[in-house]
Design an enzyme around this catalytic site. Structure first.
Site, short mmCIF file in Angstrom:
data_model
loop_
_atom_site.label_atom_id
_atom_site.label_comp_id
_atom_site.label_asym_id
_atom_site.label_seq_id
_atom_site.Cartn_x
_atom_site.Cartn_y
_atom_site.Cartn_z
N HIS A 118 61.08 62.11 25.11
CA HIS A 118 61.34 63.55 25.09
C HIS A 118 62.78 63.77 24.62
O HIS A 118 63.69 63.08 25.09
CB HIS A 118 61.13 64.14 26.49
CG HIS A 118 61.26 65.62 26.53
ND1 HIS A 118 60.25 66.47 26.12
CD2 HIS A 118 62.31 66.41 26.89
CE1 HIS A 118 60.66 67.73 26.25
NE2 HIS A 118 61.90 67.72 26.71
N GLU A 155 52.32 65.60 36.12
CA GLU A 155 53.21 66.74 35.90
C GLU A 155 54.01 66.51 34.62
O GLU A 155 54.67 65.46 34.47
CB GLU A 155 54.16 66.89 37.10
CG GLU A 155 54.82 68.24 37.15
CD GLU A 155 55.83 68.34 38.29
OE1 GLU A 155 56.75 69.15 38.18
OE2 GLU A 155 55.69 67.57 39.28
N GLU A 186 66.50 58.07 19.92
CA GLU A 186 65.06 57.94 20.23
C GLU A 186 64.51 56.64 19.63
O GLU A 186 63.75 55.91 20.27
CB GLU A 186 64.27 59.12 19.66
CG GLU A 186 64.56 60.44 20.31
CD GLU A 186 63.59 61.52 19.86
OE1 GLU A 186 62.41 61.22 19.62
OE2 GLU A 186 64.02 62.68 19.73
C1 GAR Z 1 60.52 63.50 18.65
O1 GAR Z 1 61.77 64.14 18.59
C2 GAR Z 1 60.05 63.38 20.08
O2 GAR Z 1 61.08 63.16 21.00
C3 GAR Z 1 59.46 64.75 20.28
O3 GAR Z 1 58.76 65.01 19.10
C4 GAR Z 1 59.44 64.37 18.02
C5 GAR Z 1 58.43 63.56 17.26
O4 GAR Z 1 59.00 63.03 16.10
N1 GAR Z 1 58.60 64.78 21.44
C6 GAR Z 1 58.51 65.85 22.22
O5 GAR Z 1 59.11 66.89 22.00
C7 GAR Z 1 57.61 65.68 23.43
N2 GAR Z 1 57.74 66.79 24.31
P1 GAR Z 1 58.28 61.85 15.32
O6 GAR Z 1 56.85 62.33 15.05
O7 GAR Z 1 59.07 61.72 14.06
O8 GAR Z 1 58.32 60.63 16.19
#
Ligand code: GAR
Length: 214
Positions: A118, A155, A186
């Site tokens: 996240h 949750e 990430e």
């Molecule tokens: C990432 O920034 C991830 O952290 C976020 O979606 C993006 C996906 O990027 N996830 C969330 O917001 C979950 N609540 P990606 O498809 O390039 O990995």
């Protein structure tokens, strides 16, 4: 080869995606660099048009599209996800930009084995999908934000935290520049957390995740 499914003693993981797939790519990169001992046995996308599917196919992973709207209920979509993940014998499941809220039946089928990434320092800015958490961090005026990898519980965004990485919020940041800075972290954190979960060194006590020495 590194990401392909098939029988081997290399632990199988499943990855759930909905979009761009840069975190999925980071997992493949970590495997290819020898930093993560795992194979991506299956990739499940909630959307047929997700660019992540191309990344999965390019690495020889088995792909499934399981779109919740094609099922009579979220529970039935969830049951299909469980079947696919079990058939692939996955030990850990990573949510890498997966948009739908997972049905409780999936969470219960893989206790402390589903990891979500996240783009905020949870519990701050929980609940939304990128770029909302980054936009909320900017709007709140925080000077630090980042990303969190956590075990998935019923949750949303509230499961035990495995690891976090902080980045500064700069005065001239917009959602795009801030998201890019977080994304670098990430891509480091998600493969690391998958490796830790596979190592058997993590124990969950309530909300806390402890790491046993190697
Ligand atoms: C990432 O920034 C991830 O952290 C976020 O979606 C993006 C996906 O990027 N996830 C969330 O917001 C979950 N609540 P990606 O498809 O390039 O990995």
């Amino acid at each position: 080869m590194s990401g392909a499914s098939g029988s081997s003693d290399i632990p199988a993981i499943g990855v759930l995606v909905s979009g761009r797939g840069s975190n999925l790519q980071a997992i493949f990169n970590a495997i290819e660099r020898g930093e993560l001992r795992a194979r991506v046995a299956v990739v499940i996308s909630s959307r047929a048009d997700a660019p992540a599917l191309r990344i999965a196919a390019d690495h020889g992973s088995t792909c499934h599209v399981i779109a919740p709207r094609d099922y009579p209920s979220r529970a039935e979509a969830g049951a299909t996800i469980v079947d696919v993940l079990r058939a692939a014998h996955v030990r850990v499941v990573a949510l890498a930009g997966y948009k739908p809220i997972l049905d409780a039946c999936v969470v219960r089928a893989f206790p402390n084995a589903i990891i979500n990434i996240h783009p905020s320092l949870l519990p701050a800015f929980a609940g939304g999908m990128a770029p909302r958490p980054q936009a909320e961090a900017l709007a709140a005026g925080v000077k630090l934000t980042g990303c969190t990898v956590h075990f998935v519980t019923e949750e949303v965004d509230a499961g035990p935290i495995i690891a976090q990485s902080a980045v500064p919020v700069l005065d001239d940041d917009d959602v795009e520049t801030l998201s890019a800075r977080i994304l670098v972290e990430e891509h480091r954190l998600l493969p690391l957390a998958i490796g830790l979960a596979l190592s058997g060194r993590l124990t969950v006590e309530g909300q806390r995740v402890r790491l046993a020495p190697a």
